[in-house]
Design a protein around this motif. Structure first.
Motif, PDB file in Angstrom:
ATOM      1  N   HIS A 181       0.869  -1.090   0.004  1.00  0.00           N
ATOM      2  CA  HIS A 181      -0.139  -0.007   0.168  1.00  0.00           C
ATOM      3  C   HIS A 181       0.757   1.184   0.000  1.00  0.00           C
ATOM      4  N   ASP A 182       1.961   1.163   0.869  1.00  0.00           N
ATOM      5  CA  ASP A 182       2.468   2.314   0.910  1.00  0.00           C
ATOM      6  C   ASP A 182       3.417   2.775  -0.204  1.00  0.00           C
ATOM      7  N   HIS A 183       3.898   1.654  -1.028  1.00  0.00           N
ATOM      8  CA  HIS A 183       4.770   1.954  -2.101  1.00  0.00           C
ATOM      9  C   HIS A 183       3.700   2.463  -3.235  1.00  0.00           C
ATOM     10  N   LYS A 214       0.637   3.890  -2.950  1.00  0.00           N
ATOM     11  CA  LYS A 214      -0.070   5.135  -2.642  1.00  0.00           C
ATOM     12  C   LYS A 214       1.000   6.409  -2.568  1.00  0.00           C
ATOM     13  N   ASN A 215       1.871   5.993  -1.952  1.00  0.00           N
ATOM     14  CA  ASN A 215       2.890   7.114  -1.564  1.00  0.00           C
ATOM     15  C   ASN A 215       3.733   7.207  -2.495  1.00  0.00           C
ATOM     16  N   ASP A 216       4.540   6.272  -2.899  1.00  0.00           N
ATOM     17  CA  ASP A 216       5.611   6.454  -3.758  1.00  0.00           C
ATOM     18  C   ASP A 216       5.266   6.626  -5.448  1.00  0.00           C
ATOM     19  N   GLY A 247       1.811   7.305  -6.063  1.00  0.00           N
ATOM     20  CA  GLY A 247       0.707   8.207  -6.205  1.00  0.00           C
ATOM     21  C   GLY A 247      -0.674   7.899  -6.544  1.00  0.00           C
ATOM     22  N   ARG A 261      -4.447   2.170  10.560  1.00  0.00           N
ATOM     23  CA  ARG A 261      -3.928   3.517  10.081  1.00  0.00           C
ATOM     24  C   ARG A 261      -4.870   4.377   9.032  1.00  0.00           C
ATOM     25  N   GLU A 293      -8.296  12.868   7.178  1.00  0.00           N
ATOM     26  CA  GLU A 293      -7.353  12.442   6.115  1.00  0.00           C
ATOM     27  C   GLU A 293      -7.990  10.913   5.424  1.00  0.00           C
ATOM     28  N   ILE A 345      -6.295   7.784   3.631  1.00  0.00           N
ATOM     29  CA  ILE A 345      -5.116   7.229   3.225  1.00  0.00           C
ATOM     30  C   ILE A 345      -5.278   6.349   1.766  1.00  0.00           C
TER      31      ILE A 345
END
Length: 486
Positions: A275-277, A279-281, A283, A320, A329, A331
């Motif tokens: 998820h973090d990759h 979503k955050n890396d 986009g 989270r 927010e 996520i």
């Protein structure tokens, strides 16, 4: 009063941070129990049958007769309490007399330039051998959609494959035909597409943007995980190409948020890291996860231990989500968003999904399938785009799907959310589209309980999150005050 008994499968209590919450499984309505309702519920939970004398002896010194009577009436109206001698009430089967479609899925090509190890598609082949849908079939499919959606303002056309971008000329032709045709009959048409992204070009992205496509990319996370299963026909990993195309897509596409779907298989289960990759890396707006448990090659399917670990990790990511929601927010965890939507809106399903009712899939020959997953399978078809829907045959399927009493679903507390689970999952794993997805049952019940807890916590901290994100339907009848004020 005559003796009453608790109908346990119509009430499920979840305590959240000192608040006693009651979910009403037949409607997925959620109530907060006041002191009277808590005492009445606890009494009936521990006593098989309660009459007026028992009620007075146990609770008469704590609550007034009027308050107790009002609570009993509320519970009885919801069929949470019932006369102890009353017969079981069978779940009503809704007769199906028409198929009010809103969505048609066009399987535009059986060819795919990838050879993902877990792919469920039974008609899939290489690009060189791929069979492409003809425009005449696509046009007839859209006309069938318009005919069946006569009372709907919006309809949706989904392009699927194989890899749908490998038949881009047909997609363009369908859009050019469907947009003005829908306008002629007073409707709006939306277009959706799921792609592996490898064939995307800037020109395609700009064209999709012009026509406001709902785009979803299939991708499995960082390079090491993605390349385990998502390979070319020649066996090469595709992360480098896909990530480059995705960055281009997200830098140019503005019409709608772009989501990504992840398939979790044995060895690819790092839910939070994936998820973090993505979503955050990279986009993506939202990341959704689909555990593979019934694919054609068993070695890639999640076993019981791995599946439990996946759900634990999804709840960790869900926490989270809750923490972020309390701060206002989002996520972008689509599984959590769907779960909270079901709870907030009081989802009440008779069948697992819209397959066969609001949605049908069309194969190359124009034959109609329950959904895109069944195209190419041995399961029956339900008519043809030229001859129309075989309504009696499809109605018989939908009516049978409503009755899961032989499998125990009728007393499950999440029956109105799950309704037995995915037809194709059951067909692939058990050879029976009506059999519940038993390997998910306990985990899904735990997941829904987590959703209830999450819903309450977000509502207490930041109710505006729900009003802006989910637009919940508020229920105002029951044994206690509602979770949300109007």
């Amino acid at each position: 009063m005559s003796a009453l008994t608790l109908i346990r499968h119509n009430a499920h209590r979840v305590d959240v941070d000192g608040y006693a919450m009651l979910m009403h499984p037949p409607t997925t309505s959620l109530f907060e129990l006041d002191a009277v309702a808590q005492d009445v519920y606890d009494l009936f939970s521990e006593t098989p049958a309660v009459d007026a004398e028992v009620l007075k002896a146990r609770l008469g010194d704590r609550h007034s007769p009027d308050d107790l009577g009002e609570c009993l009436q509320s519970f009885m109206a919801l069929d949470i309490l019932r006369d102890a001698e009353a017969a079981e009430i069978p779940r009503p089967i809704v007769k199906v007399e028409e198929i009010p479609l809103s969505t048609i899925i066009l399987n535009v090509n059986t060819g795919c330039n990838l050879a993902c190890t877990y792919c469920y598609k039974e008609d899939l082949t290489t690009p060189a051998k791929g069979q492409k849908m003809a425009f005449e079939t696509a046009r007839a499919s859209f006309e069938l959609l318009l005919k069946q959606a006569v009372d709907r303002d919006r309809v949706n056309v989904v392009f699927f494959g194989g890899e749908p971008l490998s038949n881009m000329p047909l997609i363009r032709e369908v859009v050019a035909y469907a947009t003005p045709r829908a306008r002629e009959v007073g409707k709006t048409v939306d277009f959706s597409l799921t792609t592996n992204a490898t064939l995307l070009t800037e020109e395609m992205v700009d064209w999709f943007n012009e026509h406001r496509f709902a785009l979803t990319v299939s991708m499995d996370g960082p390079k090491a995980l993605h390349d385990m299963n998502r390979k070319t026909v020649g066996g090469k990993g595709t992360y480098d190409l896909v990530s480059r195309k995705v960055r281009m897509l997200l830098s140019r596409y503005r019409a709608r948020p772009v989501g990504v779907r992840v398939t979790l298989t044995r060895g690819v289960t790092d839910v939070i890291g994936i998820h973090d990759h993505l979503k955050n890396d990279l986009g993506f707006a939202e990341v959704g996860f689909g555990p593979a448990t019934s694919g054609p090659i068993a070695v890639f399917n999640l076993d019981e231990t791995a599946l439990k670990r996946v759900f634990d990790d999804m709840m960790a990511l869900g926490q989270r989500y809750v923490d972020a929601a309390c701060r206002g927010e989002n996520i972008g965890f689509s599984n959590m968003h769907q779960l909270l939507t079901d709870i907030a809106q009081g989802t009440k399903k008779q069948v697992p999904c819209g397959a066969g009712l609001g949605m049908l899939a069309v194969d190359l020959e124009g034959d109609l399938h329950l959904c895109h997953r069944f195209v190419g399978s041995d399961e029956p078809t339900y008519g043809n785009v030229d001859k129309g829907i075989d309504v009696p045959k499809l109605a018989a399927f939908i009516e049978k799907a409503q009755d899961r009493s032989a499998y125990g679903c009728k007393t499950c507390r999440i029956r109105s959310i799950c309704a037995g689970g995915c037809y194709h999952e059951s067909y692939s794993r058990q050879g029976d589209a009506f059999a519940p997805v038993y390997h998910y049952c306990d985990l899904m019940r735990e997941w829904v309980d987590f959703g209830i807890e999450s819903y309450v916590r977000i509502m207490r901290a930041n109710p505006d999150f729900f009003r802006s994100q989910l637009e919940p339907r508020i229920t105002r009848s029951g044994p206690a005050k509602e979770v949300l004020p109007q």
